[in-house]
Design a protein around this motif. Structure first.
Motif, PDB file in Angstrom:
ATOM      1  N   VAL A  82       0.838  -1.202   0.000  1.00  0.00           N
ATOM      2  CA  VAL A  82       0.000   0.000   0.000  1.00  0.00           C
ATOM      3  C   VAL A  82       0.877   1.258   0.000  1.00  0.00           C
ATOM      4  CG1 VAL A  82      -1.881   1.222   1.149  1.00  0.00           C
ATOM      5  CG2 VAL A  82      -1.762  -1.282   1.280  1.00  0.00           C
ATOM      6  N   PRO A  83       0.913   1.971  -1.121  1.00  0.00           N
ATOM      7  CA  PRO A  83       1.710   3.202  -1.188  1.00  0.00           C
ATOM      8  C   PRO A  83       1.152   4.283  -0.256  1.00  0.00           C
ATOM      9  CG  PRO A  83       0.991   2.503  -3.389  1.00  0.00           C
ATOM     10  CD  PRO A  83       0.273   1.660  -2.391  1.00  0.00           C
ATOM     11  N   ALA A  84       1.993   5.177   0.164  1.00  0.00           N
ATOM     12  CA  ALA A  84       1.582   6.278   1.033  1.00  0.00           C
ATOM     13  C   ALA A  84       0.428   7.041   0.380  1.00  0.00           C
ATOM     14  CB  ALA A  84       2.760   7.214   1.283  1.00  0.00           C
ATOM     15  N   GLY A  85      -0.579   7.357   1.191  1.00  0.00           N
ATOM     16  CA  GLY A  85      -1.705   8.137   0.712  1.00  0.00           C
ATOM     17  C   GLY A  85      -2.815   7.345   0.051  1.00  0.00           C
ATOM     18  N   LYS A  86      -2.630   6.031  -0.137  1.00  0.00           N
ATOM     19  CA  LYS A  86      -3.666   5.186  -0.742  1.00  0.00           C
ATOM     20  C   LYS A  86      -4.482   4.502   0.333  1.00  0.00           C
ATOM     21  CE  LYS A  86      -2.972   4.354  -5.280  1.00  0.00           C
ATOM     22  NZ  LYS A  86      -3.412   4.066  -6.463  1.00  0.00           N
ATOM     23  N   LYS A  87      -5.754   4.302   0.051  1.00  0.00           N
ATOM     24  CA  LYS A  87      -6.625   3.513   0.916  1.00  0.00           C
ATOM     25  C   LYS A  87      -6.322   2.035   0.668  1.00  0.00           C
ATOM     26  CE  LYS A  87     -10.252   5.776  -0.928  1.00  0.00           C
ATOM     27  NZ  LYS A  87     -11.507   6.470  -1.142  1.00  0.00           N
ATOM     28  N   VAL A  88      -6.689   1.212   1.626  1.00  0.00           N
ATOM     29  CA  VAL A  88      -6.615  -0.227   1.429  1.00  0.00           C
ATOM     30  C   VAL A  88      -7.987  -0.809   1.759  1.00  0.00           C
ATOM     31  CG1 VAL A  88      -5.680  -0.671   3.759  1.00  0.00           C
ATOM     32  CG2 VAL A  88      -5.366  -2.376   1.952  1.00  0.00           C
ATOM     33  N   VAL A  89      -8.469  -1.686   0.874  1.00  0.00           N
ATOM     34  CA  VAL A  89      -9.718  -2.406   1.105  1.00  0.00           C
ATOM     35  C   VAL A  89      -9.353  -3.867   1.286  1.00  0.00           C
ATOM     36  CG1 VAL A  89     -11.305  -0.761   0.035  1.00  0.00           C
ATOM     37  CG2 VAL A  89     -10.171  -2.457  -1.396  1.00  0.00           C
ATOM     38  N   LEU A  90      -9.861  -4.472   2.363  1.00  0.00           N
ATOM     39  CA  LEU A  90      -9.440  -5.816   2.754  1.00  0.00           C
ATOM     40  C   LEU A  90     -10.582  -6.811   2.578  1.00  0.00           C
ATOM     41  CD1 LEU A  90      -7.818  -3.980   5.521  1.00  0.00           C
ATOM     42  CD2 LEU A  90      -6.465  -5.702   4.360  1.00  0.00           C
ATOM     43  N   THR A 106      -4.873  -0.123  10.324  1.00  0.00           N
ATOM     44  CA  THR A 106      -5.068   1.201  10.913  1.00  0.00           C
ATOM     45  C   THR A 106      -3.971   1.486  11.934  1.00  0.00           C
ATOM     46  OG1 THR A 106      -7.439   1.092  10.518  1.00  0.00           O
ATOM     47  CG2 THR A 106      -6.684   2.648  12.202  1.00  0.00           C
ATOM     48  N   GLU A 107      -3.630   0.479  12.746  1.00  0.00           N
ATOM     49  CA  GLU A 107      -2.533   0.634  13.708  1.00  0.00           C
ATOM     50  C   GLU A 107      -1.219   0.940  13.008  1.00  0.00           C
ATOM     51  OE1 GLU A 107      -2.577  -3.064  15.864  1.00  0.00           O
ATOM     52  OE2 GLU A 107      -4.387  -2.532  16.979  1.00  0.00           O
ATOM     53  N   LEU A 108      -1.082   0.469  11.769  1.00  0.00           N
ATOM     54  CA  LEU A 108       0.131   0.707  10.987  1.00  0.00           C
ATOM     55  C   LEU A 108       0.091   2.061  10.272  1.00  0.00           C
ATOM     56  CD1 LEU A 108       0.602  -2.847   9.418  1.00  0.00           C
ATOM     57  CD2 LEU A 108       1.873  -1.841  11.339  1.00  0.00           C
ATOM     58  N   GLY A 109      -1.003   2.809  10.482  1.00  0.00           N
ATOM     59  CA  GLY A 109      -1.113   4.140   9.903  1.00  0.00           C
ATOM     60  C   GLY A 109      -1.807   4.220   8.558  1.00  0.00           C
ATOM     61  N   LEU A 110      -2.477   3.151   8.141  1.00  0.00           N
ATOM     62  CA  LEU A 110      -3.158   3.137   6.846  1.00  0.00           C
ATOM     63  C   LEU A 110      -4.641   3.474   6.999  1.00  0.00           C
ATOM     64  CD1 LEU A 110      -1.566  -0.141   5.474  1.00  0.00           C
ATOM     65  CD2 LEU A 110      -0.945   2.197   4.871  1.00  0.00           C
ATOM     66  N   GLU A 111      -5.235   4.008   5.931  1.00  0.00           N
ATOM     67  CA  GLU A 111      -6.687   4.224   5.869  1.00  0.00           C
ATOM     68  C   GLU A 111      -7.286   2.914   5.357  1.00  0.00           C
ATOM     69  OE1 GLU A 111     -10.009   6.971   3.566  1.00  0.00           O
ATOM     70  OE2 GLU A 111      -7.900   7.525   3.416  1.00  0.00           O
ATOM     71  N   ALA A 112      -7.833   2.119   6.281  1.00  0.00           N
ATOM     72  CA  ALA A 112      -8.212   0.745   5.966  1.00  0.00           C
ATOM     73  C   ALA A 112      -9.717   0.524   6.078  1.00  0.00           C
ATOM     74  CB  ALA A 112      -7.491  -0.215   6.913  1.00  0.00           C
ATOM     75  N   TYR A 113     -10.250  -0.229   5.116  1.00  0.00           N
ATOM     76  CA  TYR A 113     -11.676  -0.546   5.054  1.00  0.00           C
ATOM     77  C   TYR A 113     -11.880  -2.048   4.944  1.00  0.00           C
ATOM     78  CZ  TYR A 113     -12.213   4.401   4.046  1.00  0.00           C
ATOM     79  OH  TYR A 113     -12.181   5.766   4.122  1.00  0.00           O
ATOM     80  N   ASN A 114     -12.878  -2.532   5.637  1.00  0.00           N
ATOM     81  CA  ASN A 114     -13.317  -3.912   5.544  1.00  0.00           C
ATOM     82  C   ASN A 114     -14.354  -4.013   4.430  1.00  0.00           C
ATOM     83  OD1 ASN A 114     -14.200  -6.630   6.358  1.00  0.00           O
ATOM     84  ND2 ASN A 114     -16.005  -5.566   7.125  1.00  0.00           N
ATOM     85  N   ILE A 115     -14.251  -5.053   3.601  1.00  0.00           N
ATOM     86  CA  ILE A 115     -15.251  -5.290   2.564  1.00  0.00           C
ATOM     87  C   ILE A 115     -16.336  -6.186   3.154  1.00  0.00           C
ATOM     88  CG2 ILE A 115     -15.734  -6.223   0.282  1.00  0.00           C
ATOM     89  CD1 ILE A 115     -12.807  -5.617  -0.457  1.00  0.00           C
ATOM     90  N   LEU A 116     -17.535  -5.623   3.283  1.00  0.00           N
ATOM     91  CA  LEU A 116     -18.677  -6.365   3.809  1.00  0.00           C
ATOM     92  C   LEU A 116     -18.962  -7.589   2.942  1.00  0.00           C
ATOM     93  CD1 LEU A 116     -20.978  -3.297   4.499  1.00  0.00           C
ATOM     94  CD2 LEU A 116     -19.932  -4.771   6.238  1.00  0.00           C
ATOM     95  N   GLU A 117     -19.469  -8.644   3.550  1.00  0.00           N
ATOM     96  CA  GLU A 117     -19.876  -9.881   2.877  1.00  0.00           C
ATOM     97  C   GLU A 117     -18.708 -10.759   2.440  1.00  0.00           C
ATOM     98  OE1 GLU A 117     -22.514  -8.942  -0.366  1.00  0.00           O
ATOM     99  OE2 GLU A 117     -23.657  -7.512   0.846  1.00  0.00           O
ATOM    100  N   GLY A 118     -17.486 -10.194   2.341  1.00  0.00           N
ATOM    101  CA  GLY A 118     -16.336 -10.980   1.944  1.00  0.00           C
ATOM    102  C   GLY A 118     -16.422 -11.503   0.521  1.00  0.00           C
ATOM    103  N   PHE A 119     -15.636 -12.519   0.243  1.00  0.00           N
ATOM    104  CA  PHE A 119     -15.592 -13.104  -1.102  1.00  0.00           C
ATOM    105  C   PHE A 119     -16.786 -14.022  -1.344  1.00  0.00           C
ATOM    106  CE2 PHE A 119     -14.067 -16.272  -4.227  1.00  0.00           C
ATOM    107  CZ  PHE A 119     -13.657 -15.430  -5.237  1.00  0.00           C
ATOM    108  N   GLU A 120     -17.187 -14.780  -0.309  1.00  0.00           N
ATOM    109  CA  GLU A 120     -18.224 -15.795  -0.474  1.00  0.00           C
ATOM    110  C   GLU A 120     -19.566 -15.468   0.168  1.00  0.00           C
ATOM    111  OE1 GLU A 120     -16.984 -20.019  -0.208  1.00  0.00           O
ATOM    112  OE2 GLU A 120     -15.198 -19.142   0.708  1.00  0.00           O
TER     113      GLU A 120
END
Length: 145
Positions: A82-90, A106-120
Motif C-alpha cells: 500500500v503506497p503512502a496516501g492510498k486507501k486499502v480495502v481488505l 489502521t494501527e500501521l497508519g493506513l486508511e483501511a476498510y473492511n469489505i462487507l460480505e467478503g468473497f463468499e
C-alpha cells in the motif's frame, strides 16, 4: 447466479470502531478499479487456490492454513503493498478476518476498510456460501484455478 455489479450497494463507507469503515463489495471494487485503493485479499493461500481469487488483488494472508496461524509477515507485506496516501480495502471469506486485518492496518497508519460480505458471503439455510452476498455473488471480477 450472477448479479449486476452496480446493484443497490451503498456508495459510501459505514463507520466502524478501530478502522476507517465498512464498504460494500461494489464500492470496494470501484475504488480499486479507479486506482483509489489497493485491494488486499487476506484469505489463506489454500482458500484462494480452492475457492477463487480476484485477479490483480494483492494476496496477503492474515492467517495461514493449516491451523490458521497468524502470518508473521503480514505487517511488512501490507506496508509494501500500500503506497503512502492510498486507501486499502481488505477482503476475506465472509468479512470477519478482514475486520481484524483492517484494525491492524489502521494501527500501521493506513486508511483501511473492511469489505462487507467478503468473497463468499454468509451461509444460506443449507450452510452453503456463495448465495447470500459476497464479491463473487455480485458478479465482480474473480477467477478460479
Amino acid at each position: 447466479m450472477r448479479h449486476d455489479a452496480g446493484g443497490e450497494a451503498s456508495s459510501s463507507a459505514r463507520s466502524a470502531p478501530g478502522y476507517a469503515g465498512d464498504v460494500s463489495p461494489q464500492l470496494a471494487c470501484q475504488w480499486w478499479q479507479a486506482g483509489d485503493a489497493v485491494l488486499v485479499d487476506v484469505r489463506s493461500d489454500a482458500e484462494r487456490e480452492w475457492v477463487g481469487f480476484v485477479p490483480g488483488a494483492t494476496a496477503l494472508a492474515w492467517k495461514q492454513w493449516p491451523g490458521m496461524v497468524m502470518n508473521a509477515d503480514f505487517d511488512e507485506g501490507l506496508r509494501a503493498a500500500v503506497p503512502a496516501g492510498k486507501k486499502v480495502v481488505l477482503l476475506c471469506r465472509s468479512g470477519v478476518r478482514s475486520i481484524a486485518a483492517a484494525k491492524r492496518a489502521t494501527e500501521l497508519g493506513l486508511e483501511a476498510y473492511n469489505i462487507l460480505e467478503g468473497f463468499e458471503g454468509d451461509p444460506d439455510a443449507h450452510a452453503q456460501r456463495g448465495r447470500k452476498g459476497g464479491w463473487r455473488y455480485h458478479g465482480l471480477p474473480w477467477r478460479q484455478g
